[in-house]
Enzyme design. Structure first.
Site, PDB file in Angstrom:
ATOM      1  CB  SER A 230      -0.946  -0.057   1.191  1.00 29.07           C
ATOM      2  OG  SER A 230      -1.864   0.989   1.124  1.00 29.07           O
TER       3      SER A 230
ATOM      4  CG  ASP B 248      -2.792   3.893  -1.543  1.00 24.99           C
ATOM      5  OD1 ASP B 248      -3.567   3.664  -2.499  1.00 24.99           O
ATOM      6  OD2 ASP B 248      -2.614   3.074  -0.624  1.00 24.99           O
TER       7      ASP B 248
HETATM    8  O1  LIG Z   1      -2.887   0.219   4.030  1.00 25.21           O
HETATM    9  P1  LIG Z   1      -4.086  -0.052   3.165  1.00 25.21           P
HETATM   10  O2  LIG Z   1      -4.432   1.080   2.264  1.00 25.21           O
HETATM   11  O3  LIG Z   1      -4.026  -1.385   2.543  1.00 25.21           O
HETATM   12  O4  LIG Z   1      -5.296  -0.143   4.192  1.00 25.21           O
HETATM   13  C1  LIG Z   1      -5.313  -1.096   5.212  1.00 25.21           C
HETATM   14  O5  LIG Z   1      -4.909  -0.504   6.409  1.00 25.21           O
HETATM   15  C2  LIG Z   1      -5.747   0.499   6.929  1.00 25.21           C
HETATM   16  C3  LIG Z   1      -5.103   0.965   8.200  1.00 25.21           C
HETATM   17  O6  LIG Z   1      -4.979  -0.129   9.066  1.00 25.21           O
HETATM   18  P2  LIG Z   1      -4.125  -0.031  10.359  1.00 25.21           P
HETATM   19  O7  LIG Z   1      -4.703   1.125  11.121  1.00 25.21           O
HETATM   20  O8  LIG Z   1      -4.306  -1.329  11.045  1.00 25.21           O
HETATM   21  O9  LIG Z   1      -2.717   0.262   9.939  1.00 25.21           O
HETATM   22  C4  LIG Z   1      -7.136  -0.057   7.144  1.00 25.21           C
HETATM   23  O10 LIG Z   1      -7.967   0.943   7.610  1.00 25.21           O
HETATM   24  C5  LIG Z   1      -7.655  -0.638   5.860  1.00 25.21           C
HETATM   25  O11 LIG Z   1      -8.880  -1.232   6.032  1.00 25.21           O
HETATM   26  C6  LIG Z   1      -6.703  -1.664   5.334  1.00 25.21           C
HETATM   27  O12 LIG Z   1      -7.150  -2.127   4.083  1.00 25.21           O
HETATM   28 MG   LIG Z   2      -3.373   1.242  -0.300  1.00 26.17          MG
END
Ligand SMILES: O=P([O-])(O)O[C@H]1O[C@H](COP(=O)(O)O)[C@@H](O)[C@H](O)[C@H]1O
Ligand SMILES: [Mg+2]
Length: 560
Positions: free
Chosen positions: A149, A303
């Site tokens: 991500s 992103d």
């Molecule tokens: O990072 P991404 O865009 O894949 O997003 C991921 O991480 C985010 C932050 O998670 P955490 O607070 O546990 O770090 C989550 O809200 C999201 O659902 C998840 O898909």
């Molecule tokens: Mg992402």
């Protein structure tokens, strides 16, 4: 390093020697490994990678606690074993623009094919929402997206999807983890060469038709973009949303956009940004410079895996950065105003502002709350499928993740772009901006301001520090914070809600390490991140001085 017994220390040392002997073939070079400080090396050999909020995420490097050829092959073999009963299993794989993403995707393909699992792989980098779409359209058993991500360049990761196109939730993820953890000899996992897998037909690329189909699904649901003189600046932050986003805007006949050319080049170093995360205002620096030149109305950033989206709006001559909650309620409000169909259902996470609930309920929609992780929104969408009287219309999280149409089952920044451009274009013709709409929403439903603090604690010792902060807060949950009385507190780990008068009730959600305390005018929540070595403090309050007030609370908790 945690206080290991001598014996476990010995095991780690033996294992480390084994890894060092196998450095060739790991994708990591001797030079890269030698350059690491001893502390980094220790961390790399302590523990293993595990499923978090969004699959497996970690630094690239040598060792069981890092992403490299061996740990990726181990996950691949675990996946193959989890599908073993099925003779004609299919896995769809996509990858982003990060370092080693294509290599990891190919390594994974080779192992799967060697274990009688067919693979459809993206020919080039694709976004996370596209991968989710392809899993569904191919009727695949599972999907894999190689991405970390928006994390820093030294990270990579593996998002794993079920047949419905949503990321695996707790139970299937832990069943898969069992299969992965049962693999012992990870240096000798059988894998035919990738080219051979392609030649013998067990692996193939996702077709161009399928790629087009995703775009068609988007253009089919987007209301026509009204003609206006709206000007937009778009950046992919070196990730996967270019060329697909400009292609969509072209198809929809919108040509008032400019790209931040330099940032629209795929590059795993993300060289032109401090962090490729549209949550951070700094990610918009280049877009703002370009926008200022000809007074662009809207700056949009996605992103690297294009599931998150951030926006800045030109309002009274200044660019205003909308946070994830604000963008969420704008989309929600518009979506509900234009809904015509079965009873609408909206889904949001527990750390997302309550204003969404007020708007949804006022406009006749049901609001479902889930734990953090878009996978839980995906789970709810699936449950709604069998109910013709209800219709999922919007899912969102404060962390800049949104989904309108469920042909994707993860957050989808790509489908949001044209929808948002369409909204802003209609407003432009009325001489209004998205910020004007936000203000009128606040006037109707009350103001909520949000602040997020993240504190980084790296490595194994960092994990312990985070656990200790959570433990302290759990055992000494305050009754009053600053000038605010706590009216109710929620501990999602013990699944207990406690009211001011001592009454308690059970929280009907799976266990999670989150503590949320409520005041008359909002709440704060504390939880460890499941994707980065961080602990997060969320504040959502009706306060003009949210920055100072939340900072005060932050300093109390973190002893600054
Ligand atoms: O990072 P991404 O865009 O894949 O997003 C991921 O991480 C985010 C932050 O998670 P955490 O607070 O546990 O770090 C989550 O809200 C999201 O659902 C998840 O898909
Ligand atoms: Mg992402």
């Amino acid at each position: 390093m945690p206080p290991n017994t001598q014996q476990t220390r010995k095991v780690i040392e033996v294992e480390r020697t084994q890894w060092e002997n196998n450095i060739e073939g790991s994708f990591i070079t001797q030079e890269q490994y030698d350059r690491l400080p001893e502390e980094e090396k220790n961390d790399a050999f302590t523990g293993t990678l595990a499923f978090g909020t969004a699959g497996i995420r970690g630094k690239i490097g040598l060792g069981p606690n890092r992403l490299n050829r061996y740990t990726v092959e181990k996950v691949a073999l675990g996946i193959a074993h989890s599908l073993k009963d099925d003779d004609d299993s299919l896995v769809v794989i996509g990858y982003d623009t990060r370092h080693f993403s294509p290599e990891f995707a190919q390594a994974m393909t080779s192992v799967l094919v060697t274990n009688n699992v067919s693979v459809k792989l993206s020919k080039q980098y694709i976004s996370t929402p596209e991968l989710s779409f392809h899993v569904r359209e191919h009727n695949a058993d599972l999907g894999v997206m190689i991405t970390a991500s928006h994390n820093p360049p030294e990270y990579n990761g593996i998002k794993v999807y079920g047949a419905d196109g949503a990321q695996l939730i707790d139970r299937p993820a832990s069943l898969l983890s069992e299969k992965i953890n049962a693999i012992e000899d990870i240096f000798n996992i059988a894998a035919i060469p990738f080219e051979e897998a392609l030649e013998n037909g067990d692996a193939g690329y996702i077709s161009t038709e399928m790629e087009e189909l995703y775009k068609q699904r988007i253009t089919a649901f987007i209301p026509e973009i009204p003609k206006s003189d709206l000007k937009v600046v778009f950046t992919s932050l070196h990730g996967t949303s270019v060329p697909i986003v400009p292609e969509l805007l072209d198809t929809l006949g919108f040509n008032g956009y400019q790209l931040v050319e330099e940032q629209c080049r795929p590059d795993g170093d993300f060289p032109s940004v401090e962090s490729p995360n549209p949550e951070n205002e700094s990610a918009f620096e280049e877009a703002r410079t370009l926008g200022k030149k000809d007074e662009a109305d809207l700056l949009i950033a996605t992103d690297p895996d294009a599931d998150r989206i951030g926006v800045q709006v030109l309002h009274n001559g200044e660019y205003v950065h909308l946070n994830g909650n604000q963008l969420g309620i704008l989309l929600l409000n518009h979506r509900l105003d234009n809904h015509d169909g079965p009873s609408p259902v909206v889904i949001k996470s527990i750390v997302t502002s309550d204003l969404g609930r007020k708007i949804a309920e006022d406009k006749g929609a049901e609001m479902i709350e889930v734990l953090t992780g878009f996978k839980y929104i995906g789970e709810q969408i699936k449950m709604l499928e069998d109910n013709p009287e209800k219709q999922f219309i919007f899912g969102y999280e404060e962390s800049y993740g949104f989904l309108l149409e469920p042909f994707v089952r993860d957050k989808d920044a790509i489908q949001i772009v044209p929808y948002l451009v369409s909204m802003a274009s209609a407003l432009k013709n009325e001489g209004r901006t998205l910020v004007d709409v936000l203000e009128s929403i606040y006037e109707t439903y009350g103001r909520r301001m949000e602040v997020l603090f993240s504190h980084t604690f790296e490595g194994t010792s960092g994990k312990e520090e985070i656990n200790e902060i959570m433990r302290q807060f759990r055992t000494n949950t305050p009754k009053k914070l600053d000038r605010r009385e706590v009216v109710m507190s929620e501990d999602f780990k013990t699944q207990t809600r406690t009211y001011q008068d001592g009454r308690t009730e059970k929280i009907e959600l799976p266990q999670a390490d989150v503590i949320k305390i409520h005041f008359q005018d909002g709440w704060i929540a504390l939880r460890p991140s499941g994707t980065e070595p961080k602990i997060k403090l969320y504040a959502s309050l009706d306060s003009e001085h949210i920055e100072q007030e939340a900072k005060f609370i932050n300093d109390m908790i973190f002893g600054v």
